[in-house]
Motif scaffolding. Sequence first.
Motif, PDB file in Angstrom:
ATOM      1  N   ASP A  56       3.548  -0.529  -6.915  1.00 21.50           N
ATOM      2  CA  ASP A  56       2.887   0.418  -6.027  1.00 21.50           C
ATOM      3  C   ASP A  56       2.302  -0.299  -4.817  1.00 21.50           C
ATOM      4  O   ASP A  56       2.292  -1.532  -4.742  1.00 21.50           O
ATOM      5  CB  ASP A  56       1.827   1.231  -6.775  1.00 21.50           C
ATOM      6  N   GLU A  57       1.828   0.471  -3.864  1.00 23.49           N
ATOM      7  CA  GLU A  57       1.345  -0.101  -2.605  1.00 23.49           C
ATOM      8  C   GLU A  57       0.156  -1.023  -2.824  1.00 23.49           C
ATOM      9  O   GLU A  57       0.041  -2.060  -2.161  1.00 23.49           O
ATOM     10  CB  GLU A  57       0.987   1.017  -1.629  1.00 23.49           C
ATOM     11  N   ASP A  58      -0.736  -0.678  -3.732  1.00 21.50           N
ATOM     12  CA  ASP A  58      -1.896  -1.525  -3.980  1.00 21.50           C
ATOM     13  C   ASP A  58      -1.473  -2.889  -4.514  1.00 21.50           C
ATOM     14  O   ASP A  58      -2.013  -3.929  -4.109  1.00 21.50           O
ATOM     15  CB  ASP A  58      -2.843  -0.853  -4.975  1.00 21.50           C
ATOM     16  N   ALA A  59      -0.511  -2.905  -5.433  1.00 23.63           N
ATOM     17  CA  ALA A  59      -0.041  -4.176  -5.992  1.00 23.63           C
ATOM     18  C   ALA A  59       0.643  -5.020  -4.941  1.00 23.63           C
ATOM     19  O   ALA A  59       0.645  -6.258  -5.021  1.00 23.63           O
ATOM     20  CB  ALA A  59       0.899  -3.917  -7.164  1.00 23.63           C
ATOM     21  N   TYR A 118       8.055  -0.637  -2.416  1.00 20.88           N
ATOM     22  CA  TYR A 118       7.457  -1.957  -2.570  1.00 20.88           C
ATOM     23  C   TYR A 118       8.054  -2.630  -3.806  1.00 20.88           C
ATOM     24  O   TYR A 118       8.244  -1.980  -4.841  1.00 20.88           O
ATOM     25  CB  TYR A 118       5.934  -1.852  -2.707  1.00 20.88           C
ATOM     26  N   ASN A 154       0.107  -6.437 -15.860  1.00 19.35           N
ATOM     27  CA  ASN A 154       0.449  -5.608 -14.705  1.00 19.35           C
ATOM     28  C   ASN A 154       1.717  -6.085 -14.003  1.00 19.35           C
ATOM     29  O   ASN A 154       2.377  -5.308 -13.317  1.00 19.35           O
ATOM     30  CB  ASN A 154      -0.707  -5.588 -13.704  1.00 19.35           C
ATOM     31  N   ALA A 188      -0.283  -5.609  -2.042  1.00 17.32           N
ATOM     32  CA  ALA A 188      -1.233  -6.227  -1.123  1.00 17.32           C
ATOM     33  C   ALA A 188      -1.491  -7.693  -1.438  1.00 17.32           C
ATOM     34  O   ALA A 188      -2.114  -8.403  -0.644  1.00 17.32           O
ATOM     35  CB  ALA A 188      -2.561  -5.466  -1.146  1.00 17.32           C
ATOM     36  N   SER A 189      -1.016  -8.174  -2.592  1.00 20.93           N
ATOM     37  CA  SER A 189      -1.258  -9.564  -2.966  1.00 20.93           C
ATOM     38  C   SER A 189      -0.056 -10.088  -3.740  1.00 20.93           C
ATOM     39  O   SER A 189       0.795  -9.340  -4.180  1.00 20.93           O
ATOM     40  CB  SER A 189      -2.531  -9.682  -3.818  1.00 20.93           C
ATOM     41  N   ASP A 195      -4.367 -12.714  -1.594  1.00 16.43           N
ATOM     42  CA  ASP A 195      -4.301 -11.534  -0.739  1.00 16.43           C
ATOM     43  C   ASP A 195      -3.365 -11.814   0.433  1.00 16.43           C
ATOM     44  O   ASP A 195      -3.496 -12.827   1.119  1.00 16.43           O
ATOM     45  CB  ASP A 195      -5.702 -11.182  -0.230  1.00 16.43           C
ATOM     46  N   GLU A 208      -1.339  -2.433 -10.390  1.00 20.79           N
ATOM     47  CA  GLU A 208      -2.184  -3.256  -9.538  1.00 20.79           C
ATOM     48  C   GLU A 208      -2.459  -4.589 -10.205  1.00 20.79           C
ATOM     49  O   GLU A 208      -2.567  -4.700 -11.400  1.00 20.79           O
ATOM     50  CB  GLU A 208      -3.512  -2.532  -9.275  1.00 20.79           C
ATOM     51  N   GLU A 209      -2.618  -5.630  -9.369  1.00 25.04           N
ATOM     52  CA  GLU A 209      -3.028  -6.920  -9.876  1.00 25.04           C
ATOM     53  C   GLU A 209      -4.495  -6.852 -10.235  1.00 25.04           C
ATOM     54  O   GLU A 209      -5.268  -6.251  -9.541  1.00 25.04           O
ATOM     55  CB  GLU A 209      -2.839  -8.001  -8.785  1.00 25.04           C
TER      56      GLU A 209
END
Length: 232
Positions: A110-113, A93, A225, A115-116, A157, A231-232
């Motif tokens: 990372d994958e969570d970051a 990512y 971040n 997402a948006s 998002d 993550e955001e």
Amino acid sequence: MSNHQKRLSAPDSWPVERKEETFTVKADAGPHGETGVPLLIVLRDVLGYVDSRKEARYALEGGSVLVNGDGNVAEDRPVGMFDILAFTERDEYYRVFPSEGGRLSLTPIDEDAAASRLGKVVGKQQVAGGAFQYTLHDGTTLRADDSYAGGDSLVVDNETKEIVAHFPYEEGALVTAVDGGHAGEIGEIEEIRVTPGSGDNAVVVTQADGGFETIADYVVVIDENFTEGGEE
């Protein structure tokens, strides 16, 4: 209309070698205007995942390459500042981030970051029903209440298209310069200087080892971040 772009005249933001070949792919109409970098250039010239336009098309047909959560993308789709690239089969990512000299680079996240994504508010107008329509730097439009102002940054998002975070444009905010002689530099806004009339407003940015002054349009509010890939 030609599908090719001369390398020497390509926008400064494009991460391509200017003298290796005469032409490169031309960006399709879409987000980011003239500064958008065709996805093919990212896949071929930056990441080295494909060797040709044909290979890029084949790779994109599988839907495992996402831009801002969208897997229905073409090889000439413009990619630009703060876009999120996801390679789901590789579990990789990236966030498109401005680097020194104004060129766009990829920051691993990372994958969570992923997402948006972040957008700078460049336009605001009231619409029917009392809501407000906000235009972001890449041309995206959103409707929300009157909570945000020009110059603010909104985190959107990728799936729901809802605003999940808000970074106000104000003194003390962390910013990155995305254009001009200080592109890619990061610091905190010390002062916002409003110029009367039609002149450009300016910001004074402080850094640990000094600082700089630049045009207000050249800075985007971020948080820590965005420089760390978290993550955001």
